[in-house]
Write a protein that holds these residues in place. Structure first.
Motif, PDB file in Angstrom:
ATOM      1  N   LEU A 136       0.194   1.961   0.619  1.00 31.01           N
ATOM      2  CA  LEU A 136       1.691   1.292   0.332  1.00 31.01           C
ATOM      3  C   LEU A 136       2.778   2.386   0.489  1.00 31.01           C
ATOM      4  CD1 LEU A 136       0.327  -0.988  -2.615  1.00 31.01           C
ATOM      5  CD2 LEU A 136       0.742  -1.562  -0.103  1.00 31.01           C
ATOM      6  N   ASP A 137       3.947   1.789   0.969  1.00 26.79           N
ATOM      7  CA  ASP A 137       5.083   2.760   0.836  1.00 26.79           C
ATOM      8  C   ASP A 137       5.550   2.841  -0.728  1.00 26.79           C
ATOM      9  OD1 ASP A 137       4.918   3.011   3.790  1.00 26.79           O
ATOM     10  OD2 ASP A 137       6.219   1.516   4.172  1.00 26.79           O
ATOM     11  N   GLY A 151       6.185  -1.153  -1.767  1.00 28.70           N
ATOM     12  CA  GLY A 151       4.764  -1.367  -1.535  1.00 28.70           C
ATOM     13  C   GLY A 151       4.238  -2.850  -1.858  1.00 28.70           C
ATOM     14  N   GLN A 154       5.231  -5.100   1.223  1.00 26.57           N
ATOM     15  CA  GLN A 154       4.212  -5.037   2.337  1.00 26.57           C
ATOM     16  C   GLN A 154       3.127  -5.839   1.910  1.00 26.57           C
ATOM     17  OE1 GLN A 154       4.037  -0.324   1.760  1.00 26.57           O
ATOM     18  NE2 GLN A 154       3.116  -0.910   3.941  1.00 26.57           N
ATOM     19  N   VAL A 155       2.757  -6.114   0.597  1.00 24.06           N
ATOM     20  CA  VAL A 155       1.749  -6.915   0.156  1.00 24.06           C
ATOM     21  C   VAL A 155       1.996  -8.385   0.619  1.00 24.06           C
ATOM     22  CG1 VAL A 155       0.228  -8.011  -1.708  1.00 24.06           C
ATOM     23  CG2 VAL A 155       0.667  -5.196  -1.337  1.00 24.06           C
ATOM     24  N   VAL A 235      -5.005  -4.695  -5.050  1.00 26.40           N
ATOM     25  CA  VAL A 235      -4.061  -3.490  -5.007  1.00 26.40           C
ATOM     26  C   VAL A 235      -4.567  -2.458  -5.992  1.00 26.40           C
ATOM     27  CG1 VAL A 235      -1.689  -3.007  -5.646  1.00 26.40           C
ATOM     28  CG2 VAL A 235      -2.542  -5.458  -4.600  1.00 26.40           C
ATOM     29  N   ALA A 270      -5.292  -2.230  -0.889  1.00 22.79           N
ATOM     30  CA  ALA A 270      -3.702  -1.515  -0.716  1.00 22.79           C
ATOM     31  C   ALA A 270      -3.612  -0.789  -2.037  1.00 22.79           C
ATOM     32  CB  ALA A 270      -2.866  -2.922  -0.535  1.00 22.79           C
ATOM     33  N   GLN A 272      -1.185   2.875  -3.705  1.00 18.12           N
ATOM     34  CA  GLN A 272      -0.380   4.043  -3.431  1.00 18.12           C
ATOM     35  C   GLN A 272      -1.236   5.289  -3.227  1.00 18.12           C
ATOM     36  OE1 GLN A 272       1.169   2.148  -6.455  1.00 18.12           O
ATOM     37  NE2 GLN A 272       3.068   1.294  -5.265  1.00 18.12           N
ATOM     38  N   GLN A 294       2.151   6.721   4.108  1.00 17.96           N
ATOM     39  CA  GLN A 294       3.515   6.527   3.500  1.00 17.96           C
ATOM     40  C   GLN A 294       4.222   7.848   3.566  1.00 17.96           C
ATOM     41  OE1 GLN A 294       0.599   6.768   1.981  1.00 17.96           O
ATOM     42  NE2 GLN A 294       1.058   6.368  -0.244  1.00 17.96           N
TER      43      GLN A 294
END
Length: 610
Positions: A136-137, A151, A154-155, A235, A270, A272, A294
């Motif tokens: 995730l960004d 992020g 994105q999801v 996540v 997903a 970070q 990312q």
């Protein structure tokens, strides 16, 4: 003549099987697969609720079967797909299917049922799907409902492009609300513990009926009966909040993998920050690694001493203090600390032995009034006596979020200080110059992001003894860094060594790769499965003597509150057989204190996640 095979709602291990019941003529038109029924148990003097799992010929035609007493509503609440998943996760973890159903299916609300007419479903035919990771960004973006994480956008994009039903599972309520903002304009059901029992049951029936095809929620959402499942997204799968605290202690990651194998669709992890478990999946080619990484905010390490007395007491080096002052001219600054409260612990002044609550044995904390407090049960003891040396003088050890906020308020007297922790909950703070002091996991979001993020107490976190110390620090600090504004910076105070350098330079995959290599050398999870078994010494000896448990490394026994504990480090190829054998031993024993907790990493460390 068909009979109903019923799973009764009982935690007794011997009842964790399907029981045959005759269907009386008066109920033949009402009994459906997946429906709730009430049945007699034992000699018929006791009645218990259960779920009809199958209809078919009797297992033993020679037996005289008891009849179903009554049908509890017309709704087939347990689908064939849900039953298959529940049976699979309970068998994998050595637990009872009824315990999993208690988590998966809300309690019945009769008035709610009257609004629905739902036909029984057929078992799905699983279609092959991919298992992938998504990095995730970082950053914050605005929506009509308020700021959210880039992020999560994105999801949301993955959800909108999915074919079929979607289930997204997040760790906690903050993530759930921020993901809801990212999904603005996309119909979805929020699946969590909020609302009345009737409201939770209505949400369940909305999904069961097919009215809702997108579910976002916390742990139990992985069991949501979404039809035509096309996508599962988990996540931040490394977050311990995704580990179910109730028996049989199923982690969402494991349930998601099993559900995909049973129903098909795509599975996306997903996050970070990378996790050791997911890195192992990448090594095994079981999950595809991220195709791109990312871009991270600017990060630095501050290890110099402070010239300002108040800043020094707040554990802020001079370089970090200057960076915070400069950032406050542009907007808010986030300060992440490790512990809530005023002082994390109360110790004996003479020997430094920690004091514990006499009522619940939780370590006592100090408050700003100079007295002791138990944060769990609220007990406020006076006249403490050291259990080690008998001393009566106490001292406060460590600095919590409340004390940090006080000291930062003195160091920056013209600046607003906001406290965010378990007792002071903030999802969002205004974009004004302010110092936001938070505990890990309680970081509020702010429009545009924070101009600076300061991590204090990092040295103490890295010195914690535990299997997951470095992985936890990577997750805590990386999650906070996701809230940084463009052009902002992340400062880690008073931290040195290789981990700090790797974190600050973005070598996060190297951190988890090194951690996995070290655990592989030790034979520790996730390279093996940790089967934690508690009971008496004779019971544990009987477990160790099982043929299926031979050849495994066993740690212990160690004394615990309920007796003793051993940890069986089982390789994956034989772990399922070992779990089944221990479960069979429990069932065959009329009275036993044996309890099994599979994949319990808590025995390797004592990290407080509050």
């Amino acid at each position: 003549m068909d009979v109903a095979r019923v799973l009764v709602e009982s935690p007794i291990p011997r009842l964790d099987r399907l029981l045959d019941y005759a269907i009386p003529d008066r109920l033949k038109s009402e009994v459906v697969v997946g429906g709730r029924v009430r049945v007699p148990l034992g000699r018929g003097t006791r009645h218990i609720d259960g779920f009809v799992v199958e209809l078919g010929p009797p297992s033993n035609p020679l037996l005289h079967l008891a009849e179903i007493d009554s049908v509890l509503g017309p709704i087939p609440v347990v689908t064939p797909a849900l039953w298959s998943l529940v049976r699979a996760v309970s068998d994998r973890n050595g637990g009872s299917a009824s315990d999993v159903l208690r988590i998966a299916v809300p309690k019945r609300a009769v008035r709610v049922e009257k609004k629905y007419s739902i036909a029984p479903r057929q078992s799905p035919t699983p279609a092959p799907g991919a298992r992938t990771s998504l990095a995730l960004d970082y950053g914050v973006t605005d929506t009509q409902e308020g700021p959210t994480l880039v992020g999560f956008v994105q999801v949301a994009d993955r959800v909108r492009s999915a074919s079929g039903g979607v289930v997204v599972v997040v760790p906690d309520w903050r993530d759930l609300q921020l993901l809801g903002r990212a999904l603005e304009g996309t119909p979805h059901v929020v699946w969590d513990s909020t609302g009345t029992p009737s409201e939770r049951y209505a949400r369940y029936l909305d999904v069961l009926s097919g009215e809702a095809s997108v579910v976002i929620g916390t742990r139990s959402a992985i069991y949501a009966p979404v039809a035509d499942l096309g996508l599962i997204i988990v996540v931040n799968e490394g977050d311990p909040l995704l580990d179910e605290p109730l028996a049989p202690f199923v982690h969402v990651r494991d349930a998601a993998i099993l559900r995909q194998s049973l129903e098909g669709g795509d599975l996306v992890f997903a996050s970070q920050t990378p996790s050791v478990e997911l890195h192992r999946f990448h090594d095994l080619k079981y999950v595809e690694p991220p195709t791109s990484r990312q871009s991270l905010p600017t990060m630095s390490i501050a290890n110099d001493t402070s010239d300002d007395g108040n800043a020094a007491r707040a554990r802020i080096p001079s370089s970090a203090w200057r960076a915070v002052r400069e950032a406050l001219t542009r907007g808010p600054v986030l300060v992440q600390v490790s512990r809530p409260g005023f002082s994390p612990s109360v110790v004996c002044s003479a020997c430094r032995t920690p004091h514990k609550c006499a009522q619940c044995t939780t370590p006592l904390a100090g408050n700003r009034e100079g007295t002791s407090l138990c944060r769990v049960c609220g007990n406020q003891p006076v006249g403490l006596v050291c259990s080690h040396c008998g001393g009566r003088d106490i001292s406060f050890a460590g600095v919590g979020s409340l004390r940090t906020a006080d000291e930062l308020g003195r160091a920056f007297p013209q600046t607003t200080v906001i406290l965010s922790d378990a007792e002071h909950r903030h999802l969002e703070v205004p974009r004004n110059p302010a110092l936001v002091v938070c505990t890990r996991g309680a970081e509020p979001i702010v429009s545009g992001g924070y101009e600076a993020i300061l991590i204090v107490d990092g040295d103490k976190e890295l010195m914690r003894p535990g299997l997951r110390t470095s992985e936890n620090c990577l997750r805590w600090w990386g999650t906070a860094a996701a809230l940084c504004a463009p052009g902002g910076s992340v400062i880690i105070a008073n931290v040195g060594g290789g981990f700090a350098g790797q974190f600050a330079t973005g070598q996060w995959d190297d951190i988890v790769s090194t951690e996995l290599r070290d655990r592989r050398a030790l034979g520790f999870p996730p390279v093996t499965r940790a089967l934690v078994v508690t009971g008496s010494i004779p019971e544990l000896n009987s477990v160790r003597a099982l043929p299926e448990c031979q050849g495994f490394r066993v740690l212990g026994p160690a004394p615990v509150k309920t007796g003793h504990r051993i940890v069986i480090l089982a390789d994956y190829t034989r772990a399922t057989a070992a779990v089944s054998a221990i479960r069979a031993l429990v069932i065959s024993t009329s009275s036993t204190s044996i309890r099994v907790h599979c994949d319990d990493l808590g025995v390797f460390d004592e990290i407080d996640e509050n």
